[in-house]
Design a protein around this motif. Structure first.
Motif, PDB file in Angstrom:
ATOM      1  N   CYS A 107       0.735  -1.564   0.197  1.00  0.00           N
ATOM      2  CA  CYS A 107      -0.416  -0.148   0.415  1.00  0.00           C
ATOM      3  C   CYS A 107       0.897   1.117   0.244  1.00  0.00           C
ATOM      4  CB  CYS A 107      -0.711  -0.490   1.530  1.00  0.00           C
ATOM      5  SG  CYS A 107      -1.649   1.494   1.726  1.00  0.00           S
ATOM      6  N   PRO A 108       0.574   2.493  -0.748  1.00  0.00           N
ATOM      7  CA  PRO A 108       1.410   3.390  -1.299  1.00  0.00           C
ATOM      8  C   PRO A 108       0.945   4.002  -0.184  1.00  0.00           C
ATOM      9  CG  PRO A 108      -0.032   2.818  -2.837  1.00  0.00           C
ATOM     10  CD  PRO A 108      -0.348   2.637  -2.261  1.00  0.00           C
ATOM     11  N   THR A 154     -10.217   1.024   5.301  1.00  0.00           N
ATOM     12  CA  THR A 154      -9.407   1.356   4.454  1.00  0.00           C
ATOM     13  C   THR A 154      -7.662   0.938   5.574  1.00  0.00           C
ATOM     14  OG1 THR A 154      -8.443   3.823   4.592  1.00  0.00           O
ATOM     15  CG2 THR A 154      -9.121   2.696   3.389  1.00  0.00           C
ATOM     16  N   VAL A 155      -6.532   1.088   5.225  1.00  0.00           N
ATOM     17  CA  VAL A 155      -5.109   1.173   5.397  1.00  0.00           C
ATOM     18  C   VAL A 155      -4.020   2.545   5.371  1.00  0.00           C
ATOM     19  CG1 VAL A 155      -4.664  -1.251   6.241  1.00  0.00           C
ATOM     20  CG2 VAL A 155      -4.259  -1.046   4.185  1.00  0.00           C
ATOM     21  N   ASN A 168      -3.752   7.994   6.234  1.00  0.00           N
ATOM     22  CA  ASN A 168      -2.560   8.815   5.824  1.00  0.00           C
ATOM     23  C   ASN A 168      -2.381  10.382   5.538  1.00  0.00           C
ATOM     24  OD1 ASN A 168       0.022   9.322   4.919  1.00  0.00           O
ATOM     25  ND2 ASN A 168      -0.475   9.417   2.949  1.00  0.00           N
ATOM     26  N   SER A 169      -4.028  10.392   5.038  1.00  0.00           N
ATOM     27  CA  SER A 169      -4.877  11.803   4.747  1.00  0.00           C
ATOM     28  C   SER A 169      -4.693  12.484   6.261  1.00  0.00           C
ATOM     29  CB  SER A 169      -5.639  12.238   3.554  1.00  0.00           C
ATOM     30  OG  SER A 169      -6.318  10.820   4.230  1.00  0.00           O
TER      31      SER A 169
HETATM   32  N1  LIG Z   1      -7.111   8.125   2.091  1.00  0.00           N
HETATM   33  C1  LIG Z   1      -6.470   6.859   2.775  1.00  0.00           C
HETATM   34  C2  LIG Z   1      -6.219   5.907   1.314  1.00  0.00           C
HETATM   35  C3  LIG Z   1      -6.472   4.618   2.027  1.00  0.00           C
HETATM   36  C4  LIG Z   1      -6.340   3.566   1.450  1.00  0.00           C
HETATM   37  O1  LIG Z   1      -7.491   3.417  -0.263  1.00  0.00           O
HETATM   38  N2  LIG Z   1      -5.798   2.850   1.219  1.00  0.00           N
HETATM   39  C5  LIG Z   1      -5.898   1.112   0.312  1.00  0.00           C
HETATM   40  C6  LIG Z   1      -5.026   0.609   0.368  1.00  0.00           C
HETATM   41  S1  LIG Z   1      -3.215   1.164  -0.352  1.00  0.00           S
HETATM   42  C7  LIG Z   1      -7.128   0.193   0.978  1.00  0.00           C
HETATM   43  O2  LIG Z   1      -7.532   0.144   2.040  1.00  0.00           O
HETATM   44  N3  LIG Z   1      -7.775  -0.332   0.446  1.00  0.00           N
HETATM   45  C8  LIG Z   1      -8.981  -1.569   0.337  1.00  0.00           C
HETATM   46  C9  LIG Z   1      -8.200  -2.407   1.443  1.00  0.00           C
HETATM   47  O3  LIG Z   1      -6.456  -3.052   1.216  1.00  0.00           O
HETATM   48  O4  LIG Z   1      -8.374  -2.837   1.817  1.00  0.00           O
HETATM   49  C10 LIG Z   1      -5.840   7.263   3.555  1.00  0.00           C
HETATM   50  O5  LIG Z   1      -4.809   8.553   2.804  1.00  0.00           O
HETATM   51  O6  LIG Z   1      -5.188   6.804   3.791  1.00  0.00           O
END
Ligand SMILES: N[C@@H](CCC(=O)N[C@@H](CS)C(=O)NCC(=O)O)C(=O)O
Length: 189
Positions: A107-108, A154-155, A168-169
């Motif tokens: 995950c970036p 989310t992570v 992260n945001s």
């Molecule tokens: N806006 C969020 C975006 C986080 C995001 O989209 N993470 C993705 C992985 S890169 C995620 O959790 N996807 C669902 C999953 O992996 O179950 C942040 O800044 O943390």
């Protein structure tokens, strides 16, 4: 499928391109275009197909299938069952050290968060619990529990001193407005 060249029939363009000239159960004839001969004379160019199907009906069926799927997912999906034991375990992990991050290796956003905390802000790794959920056999269970506890699926999912920070945001926003340093104060004491 059979194409007809311009027919002999002449007259004004009283039907629209693409409209049916004839539509029966076993064949249909559609108007492809109109060849203009003079100001008032047109030759219709027709196309005949053997099977008559209503393209509108197909579009309606596809939309209905998609809509049903979305509604079923939204309202009929069974809620995830997370055991109280797992929830207690995750709450325990969150409170174990000053910083808690649930992440995934690919995950970036997680990479950015870990870099902000450990490289940029020099949080000692000894003061943090970092879980790479995709490398843990019970990772998805922990993710379900985190969703239940924080409302965030989310992570990265970040906690500082037991307080839910967010992703992260959210971390970046706190860094920008100067509040992150305040949250991290106890980490350096
Ligand atoms: N806006 C969020 C975006 C986080 C995001 O989209 N993470 C993705 C992985 S890169 C995620 O959790 N996807 C669902 C999953 O992996 O179950 C942040 O800044 O943390």
């Amino acid at each position: 499928m059979r194409y007809f060249g311009p027919l002999r029939k002449r007259g004004p363009p009283h039907f629209l391109h693409g409209s049916f000239v004839y539509k029966g159960p076993e064949r249909q004839v559609k108007l492809l275009s109109l060849h203009r001969l003079t100001n008032s004379n047109y030759h219709p160019v027709l196309m005949e197909t053997n099977f008559s199907f209503d393209s509108n009906l197909i579009v309606i069926v596809i939309i209905t299938l998609f809509a049903t799927r979305i509604i079923a997912k939204r309202f009929l999906s069974t809620p995830k069952m997370v055991s109280q034991e797992t929830i207690a375990h995750v709450k325990d992990l969150i409170g174990q050290k000053e910083v808690f991050v649930a992440a995934k290796t690919y995950c970036p956003y997680c990479k950015a968060t870990l870099s902000t905390l450990f490289q940029e802000l020099n949080v000692p790794k000894s003061k943090a619990v970092v879980l790479e959920l995709d490398e843990m056999s019970n990772g998805s269970e922990i993710q379900d529990a985190l969703e239940e506890i924080s409302g965030q699926r989310t992570v990265p999912n970040v906690y500082i001193n037991g307080k839910h920070i967010g992703g992260n945001s959210d971390l970046e926003a706190l860094k920008k407005n100067g509040k992150l340093a305040e949250f991290l104060k106890p980490v350096f004491e």
